[in-house]
Motif scaffolding. Structure first.
Motif, PDB file in Angstrom:
ATOM      1  N   ALA A   1       0.441  -0.527   0.079  1.00 37.08           N
ATOM      2  CA  ALA A   1       0.432   0.052   0.225  1.00 37.08           C
ATOM      3  C   ALA A   1       0.972   1.214  -0.062  1.00 37.08           C
ATOM      4  CB  ALA A   1      -0.949   0.161   0.933  1.00 37.08           C
ATOM      5  N   ILE A   2       2.030   1.473   1.027  1.00 39.75           N
ATOM      6  CA  ILE A   2       3.191   2.706   0.771  1.00 39.75           C
ATOM      7  C   ILE A   2       3.941   2.413  -0.931  1.00 39.75           C
ATOM      8  CG2 ILE A   2       5.215   3.501   2.026  1.00 39.75           C
ATOM      9  CD1 ILE A   2       4.308   1.652   4.182  1.00 39.75           C
ATOM     10  N   ASP A   3       3.941   1.366  -0.673  1.00 38.39           N
ATOM     11  CA  ASP A   3       4.666   1.297  -2.538  1.00 38.39           C
ATOM     12  C   ASP A   3       3.729   2.269  -3.962  1.00 38.39           C
ATOM     13  OD1 ASP A   3       7.084   0.139  -2.017  1.00 38.39           O
ATOM     14  OD2 ASP A   3       6.353  -1.348  -2.538  1.00 38.39           O
ATOM     15  N   GLU A   4       2.541   1.761  -3.486  1.00 40.26           N
ATOM     16  CA  GLU A   4       1.630   1.914  -4.567  1.00 40.26           C
ATOM     17  C   GLU A   4       0.791   3.596  -4.382  1.00 40.26           C
ATOM     18  OE1 GLU A   4      -0.649  -2.381  -4.804  1.00 40.26           O
ATOM     19  OE2 GLU A   4      -2.656  -0.247  -3.943  1.00 40.26           O
ATOM     20  N   ALA A   5       0.993   4.086  -3.248  1.00 39.40           N
ATOM     21  CA  ALA A   5       0.901   5.024  -2.989  1.00 39.40           C
ATOM     22  C   ALA A   5       1.794   6.286  -2.965  1.00 39.40           C
ATOM     23  CB  ALA A   5       0.645   5.511  -0.711  1.00 39.40           C
ATOM     24  N   LYS A   6       2.559   5.893  -3.304  1.00 43.06           N
ATOM     25  CA  LYS A   6       4.240   6.370  -3.544  1.00 43.06           C
ATOM     26  C   LYS A   6       4.107   6.607  -5.050  1.00 43.06           C
ATOM     27  CE  LYS A   6       9.383   6.680  -3.276  1.00 43.06           C
ATOM     28  NZ  LYS A   6      10.500   5.167  -2.123  1.00 43.06           N
ATOM     29  N   ASN A   7       4.205   5.045  -5.568  1.00 37.00           N
ATOM     30  CA  ASN A   7       4.617   5.067  -7.155  1.00 37.00           C
ATOM     31  C   ASN A   7       3.477   6.335  -8.400  1.00 37.00           C
ATOM     32  OD1 ASN A   7       6.288   3.577  -7.270  1.00 37.00           O
ATOM     33  ND2 ASN A   7       5.106   1.903  -7.419  1.00 37.00           N
ATOM     34  N   ALA A   8       2.225   6.689  -7.242  1.00 37.39           N
ATOM     35  CA  ALA A   8       1.227   7.254  -8.106  1.00 37.39           C
ATOM     36  C   ALA A   8       1.514   8.560  -7.449  1.00 37.39           C
ATOM     37  CB  ALA A   8      -0.517   6.796  -7.693  1.00 37.39           C
ATOM     38  N   GLY A   9       2.980   8.750  -6.914  1.00 36.60           N
ATOM     39  CA  GLY A   9       3.185  10.241  -6.404  1.00 36.60           C
ATOM     40  C   GLY A   9       2.156  10.593  -5.316  1.00 36.60           C
ATOM     41  N   ASP A  10       1.315  10.146  -4.735  1.00 38.80           N
ATOM     42  CA  ASP A  10       0.943  10.447  -3.557  1.00 38.80           C
ATOM     43  C   ASP A  10       1.608   9.972  -1.944  1.00 38.80           C
ATOM     44  OD1 ASP A  10      -1.700  10.660  -2.219  1.00 38.80           O
ATOM     45  OD2 ASP A  10      -2.421   9.821  -3.904  1.00 38.80           O
ATOM     46  N   SER A  11       0.524   9.730  -0.694  1.00 42.05           N
ATOM     47  CA  SER A  11       1.217   9.592   0.806  1.00 42.05           C
ATOM     48  C   SER A  11       0.299   8.620   0.819  1.00 42.05           C
ATOM     49  CB  SER A  11       1.445  10.925   1.004  1.00 42.05           C
ATOM     50  OG  SER A  11       0.457  11.482   1.222  1.00 42.05           O
ATOM     51  N   ILE A  12      -0.021   8.458   2.239  1.00 39.71           N
ATOM     52  CA  ILE A  12      -1.019   7.618   2.639  1.00 39.71           C
ATOM     53  C   ILE A  12      -0.046   7.693   4.093  1.00 39.71           C
ATOM     54  CG2 ILE A  12       0.718   4.811   2.259  1.00 39.71           C
ATOM     55  CD1 ILE A  12      -1.918   3.821   2.768  1.00 39.71           C
ATOM     56  N   GLY A  13      -1.356   7.157   5.353  1.00 41.99           N
ATOM     57  CA  GLY A  13      -1.383   7.678   6.645  1.00 41.99           C
ATOM     58  C   GLY A  13      -1.586   6.306   7.641  1.00 41.99           C
ATOM     59  N   GLY A  14      -2.602   6.547   8.817  1.00 39.21           N
ATOM     60  CA  GLY A  14      -2.402   6.023   8.923  1.00 39.21           C
ATOM     61  C   GLY A  14      -2.610   5.187  10.779  1.00 39.21           C
ATOM     62  N   VAL A  15      -2.643   4.061  11.054  1.00 39.25           N
ATOM     63  CA  VAL A  15      -3.042   4.249  13.099  1.00 39.25           C
ATOM     64  C   VAL A  15      -1.744   3.891  14.048  1.00 39.25           C
ATOM     65  CG1 VAL A  15      -5.012   3.692  14.719  1.00 39.25           C
ATOM     66  CG2 VAL A  15      -5.898   4.301  12.857  1.00 39.25           C
TER      67      VAL A  15
ATOM     68  N   SER B   1       7.041   9.039   1.491  1.00 41.69           N
ATOM     69  CA  SER B   1       5.196   8.705   1.459  1.00 41.69           C
ATOM     70  C   SER B   1       4.287   8.092   2.505  1.00 41.69           C
ATOM     71  CB  SER B   1       5.630   7.816   0.603  1.00 41.69           C
ATOM     72  OG  SER B   1       6.466   7.077   0.614  1.00 41.69           O
ATOM     73  N   CYS B   2       4.987   7.795   3.634  1.00 43.19           N
ATOM     74  CA  CYS B   2       4.428   6.696   4.773  1.00 43.19           C
ATOM     75  C   CYS B   2       5.551   6.939   5.542  1.00 43.19           C
ATOM     76  CB  CYS B   2       3.905   5.494   4.630  1.00 43.19           C
ATOM     77  SG  CYS B   2       3.255   5.068   5.616  1.00 43.19           S
ATOM     78  N   ALA B   3       4.955   7.675   6.911  1.00 39.60           N
ATOM     79  CA  ALA B   3       5.483   7.966   8.169  1.00 39.60           C
ATOM     80  C   ALA B   3       5.309   7.391   9.459  1.00 39.60           C
ATOM     81  CB  ALA B   3       6.141  10.039   8.488  1.00 39.60           C
ATOM     82  N   VAL B   4       4.861   6.736   8.797  1.00 36.68           N
ATOM     83  CA  VAL B   4       3.400   6.175  10.190  1.00 36.68           C
ATOM     84  C   VAL B   4       4.008   5.201  11.261  1.00 36.68           C
ATOM     85  CG1 VAL B   4       1.458   4.619  10.710  1.00 36.68           C
ATOM     86  CG2 VAL B   4       1.452   6.242   8.993  1.00 36.68           C
ATOM     87  N   PRO B   5       4.870   4.357  10.867  1.00 35.28           N
ATOM     88  CA  PRO B   5       6.251   3.977  12.115  1.00 35.28           C
ATOM     89  C   PRO B   5       6.694   4.877  12.832  1.00 35.28           C
ATOM     90  CG  PRO B   5       6.031   2.350   9.646  1.00 35.28           C
ATOM     91  CD  PRO B   5       5.856   3.940   9.519  1.00 35.28           C
ATOM     92  N   ALA B   6       7.368   6.097  12.056  1.00 34.21           N
ATOM     93  CA  ALA B   6       7.640   6.805  12.635  1.00 34.21           C
ATOM     94  C   ALA B   6       6.786   7.465  13.702  1.00 34.21           C
ATOM     95  CB  ALA B   6       8.507   8.004  11.982  1.00 34.21           C
ATOM     96  N   ALA B   7       6.306   7.839  13.483  1.00 31.30           N
ATOM     97  CA  ALA B   7       5.081   8.110  13.988  1.00 31.30           C
ATOM     98  C   ALA B   7       4.487   7.612  15.857  1.00 31.30           C
ATOM     99  CB  ALA B   7       3.824   8.710  13.646  1.00 31.30           C
ATOM    100  N   ALA B   8       4.632   6.179  15.689  1.00 27.60           N
ATOM    101  CA  ALA B   8       4.332   5.459  16.351  1.00 27.60           C
ATOM    102  C   ALA B   8       5.521   5.358  17.128  1.00 27.60           C
ATOM    103  CB  ALA B   8       4.440   3.480  16.252  1.00 27.60           C
TER     104      ALA B   8
END
Ligand code: EPS
Length: 390
Positions: free
Chosen positions: A205-219, A342-349
């Motif tokens: 899901a992170i790769d897909e967001a990245k490849n689409a020039g997008d970003s992804i969040g989480g909990v 593209s995703c910093a959710v693991p860092a945010a944990a």
């Protein structure tokens, strides 16, 4: 205990001054660096993390491995500073230095502090806003959290952050899992997730967001165990500890929601499915049969693990352009960027773990004293015995 942070994302350093840490707490730079390194990891991070190697120097308040009770100052250098010395320097900039001036920012990025901060603080160069609003600042908060954790570990209180969801992919985590069990999986997971069966899906899901020039969040979730009954209080709104935790988690960059225990789900259930029955054991004292309320009743800890979740929005710095307005020309343009996570959710944990540890340590010292470890230990032992036999 209180602390302040200072420093810009591409400035020379981040600084933390922590005041009110008891004396005789064991503290070494490696206790802090371990957590700084954990924050830097995670699938989905951008190129900046390859430049930085975050290491804290302890420049006051600690001698020979123990706190003295004096303010503790921590410094983390930004390695990227070498590329930004002129544009981020304290010295006035020569207007003739055109190439440097061109690096001024007059195009606000949607989802960031840029425009609001520029209007509020009168900055035509929005770099003055984004340098400080950058999530780089969470390095300083993780350093402060590591000091809080050093205090808490003397009392066998442990706090751990992990990833529950990335995008719409959810990890399955047993309700009463211990931090030791969690840690055995999360620390080696690239997405800081307990549930190995969803790890590849999360990465995809992170790769897909990245490849689409997008970003992804989480909990993310932070769990704290080993807490006594009665941190925080029911007597006044601004001393309720669950409210302080909500503030602490909400203050993390890009966080849009906080839940304690089952959180919003409690609103959809009947009371009998929400409240945790009280049990008693002469050796352990009082406990709860379940922990749906996430360790809190009446703004106070109830001795069960504290469970706090935070929702992080997708990072707003996008390769895929979003429309904005140039503040000089007032013309529309499409905001694009050179580098981003593209995703910093693991860092945010890890950040969530740090801010929760801080709030808990602060409440702990408020209750049991804050001068020397010895005095606190005495007060704590006496209180634990009272609570057990109450
Ligand atoms: C951030 C933008 C990126 C991230 C940064 C937060 O930095 P840069 O603009 O230098 O590419 O890498 O995160 C960190 C530096 C960090 O240590 O977490 C932002 O705009 O918030």
């Amino acid at each position: 205990m209180r602390y302040m942070t200072s420093g810009e994302s591409h400035g020379p350093q981040l600084t933390v001054i922590i005041e009110g840490v008891p004396s005789q707490i064991e503290l070494k730079a490696e206790d802090i660096n371990e957590h700084l390194a954990r924050r830097q990891k995670g699938y989905g991070r951008g190129r900046r993390m390859q430049i930085e190697k975050d290491q804290a120097s302890i420049v006051s308040g600690v001698r020979h491995g123990k706190t003295t009770g004096a303010p503790i100052t921590l410094v983390v250098e930004n390695k990227d500073w070498t590329h930004w010395q002129k544009i981020m320097g304290a010295e006035p900039l020569d207007p003739n230095e055109e190439t440097e001036m061109k690096r001024q920012i007059q195009r606000p990025r949607p989802g960031h502090a840029d425009l609001n901060g520029a209007i509020k603080y009168d900055h035509r160069d929005m770099r003055n806003v984004l340098e400080r609003s950058s999530a780089r600042e969470t390095t300083a908060r993780v350093a402060a959290g590591a000091v809080a954790k050093a205090v808490l570990r003397h009392f066998s209180i442990d706090v751990l952050g992990h990833v529950q969801e990335i995008g719409d992919i959810r990890a399955k985590v047993p309700e009463n899992i211990s931090n030791a069990e969690l840690r055995s999986k999360t620390e080696s997971s690239e997405v800081r997730c307990y549930d190995e069966s969803v790890e590849e899906e999360m990465k995809r899901a992170i790769d897909e967001a990245k490849n689409a020039g997008d970003s992804i969040g989480g909990v993310v979730e932070a769990r704290a165990e080993g807490l006594p009954i009665g941190l925080g209080t029911h007597v006044h709104y601004d001393r309720k500890l669950d409210a302080k935790l909500a503030q602490a988690v909400m203050s993390i960059n890009a966080f849009k929601g906080v839940e304690i225990g089952i959180g919003f789900e409690a609103a959809r259930k009947n009371g009998s499915e929400v409240h945790d029955e009280i049990i008693y054991d002469p050796n352990q004292g009082y406990a709860r049969r379940t922990n749906r309320l996430g360790g809190f009743e009446g703004g106070m800890t109830n001795g069960m693990p504290v469970v706090v979740k935070g929702a992080m929005k997708p990072i707003p710095t996008l390769y895929k352009p979003l429309q904005s307005v140039d503040i000089e020309t007032k013309e529309p343009f499409n905001a694009s960027i050179e580098r981003s996570d593209s995703c910093a959710v693991p860092a945010a944990a890890v950040v969530c773990e740090a801010v929760v540890a801080w709030a808990l340590a602060e409440a702990f010292l408020e209750k049991f004293g804050s001068d020397s470890l010895f005095d606190i230990q005495k007060a704590y032992e006496q209180y634990l015995e009272k609570a057990r036999t109450f």
